[in-house]
Design an enzyme around this catalytic site. Sequence first.
Site, PDB file in Angstrom:
ATOM      1  N   CYS A   7      36.410  -9.235  29.244  1.00  0.00           N
ATOM      2  CA  CYS A   7      35.661  -8.085  29.739  1.00  0.00           C
ATOM      3  C   CYS A   7      36.634  -6.999  30.215  1.00  0.00           C
ATOM      4  O   CYS A   7      37.394  -6.460  29.419  1.00  0.00           O
ATOM      5  CB  CYS A   7      34.663  -8.509  30.821  1.00  0.00           C
ATOM      6  N   HIS A  25      31.532 -12.063  27.621  1.00  0.00           N
ATOM      7  CA  HIS A  25      31.890 -13.138  28.547  1.00  0.00           C
ATOM      8  C   HIS A  25      31.695 -14.488  27.856  1.00  0.00           C
ATOM      9  O   HIS A  25      30.571 -14.985  27.794  1.00  0.00           O
ATOM     10  CB  HIS A  25      31.004 -13.080  29.793  1.00  0.00           C
ATOM     11  N   GLU A  80      32.428 -17.327  29.012  1.00  0.00           N
ATOM     12  CA  GLU A  80      32.005 -18.299  30.019  1.00  0.00           C
ATOM     13  C   GLU A  80      30.511 -18.216  30.306  1.00  0.00           C
ATOM     14  O   GLU A  80      29.951 -19.099  30.965  1.00  0.00           O
ATOM     15  CB  GLU A  80      32.819 -18.109  31.305  1.00  0.00           C
TER      16      GLU A  80
END
Length: 199
Positions: free
Chosen positions: A79, A179, A181
């Site tokens: 990001c 992202h 994650e």
Amino acid sequence: MTKEVVIVDTGCANLASVNYACERLGYRTCVTWQKDVIATAERVILPGVGHAAYAMRRLAERGLIPVISALKQPVLGICLGMQLLAEHSEEGNTRMLGIMPAKVTRLPERVRLPHMGWNRVHFTAEHDELFSGIVQDSYFYFVHSYAVPVSPWTIAQSTYGIGFSAAVRIGNFFGVQFHPEKSSTTGRRLLRNFLEMPT
């Protein structure tokens, strides 16, 4: 034996989620701003959520700008961490790390900002190791108002008002605007691909 990955403490909000995602994949993690630990790590993650000027100020205060720029092992910017690899950002008229000769620009005003949610990613370097085993045009989760335009270092694109770089690569430095994650099984696969790259 599990391997260790160093996550640079940029003072940003997504440190915990990146840390947890790596641990779930079986990696020991070390969140730090210690220069020697970062310099000698097997692989490094540069996370970031927030304002470009703030993140660069934190890196400068901790003497990390030359350390990160000199890294030779695999590095993944996530990001804002990806945007930090560029030369300059329109966000706060900020000078960035300068690893990638590109500028970060604001997404167009005609679309709702920030760009938040799931969006398709089309990887142009189909055999790039970062996207190994990932289906073309898979969805990843984004939260951002600024982006790196499509450039020679773009290895994946997405579209929100305009086309922009969803992922970049310059040498051992990788960056993803989304992202991983927070991107379910596809994000976990991409993160695993990075963590298993040879050093």
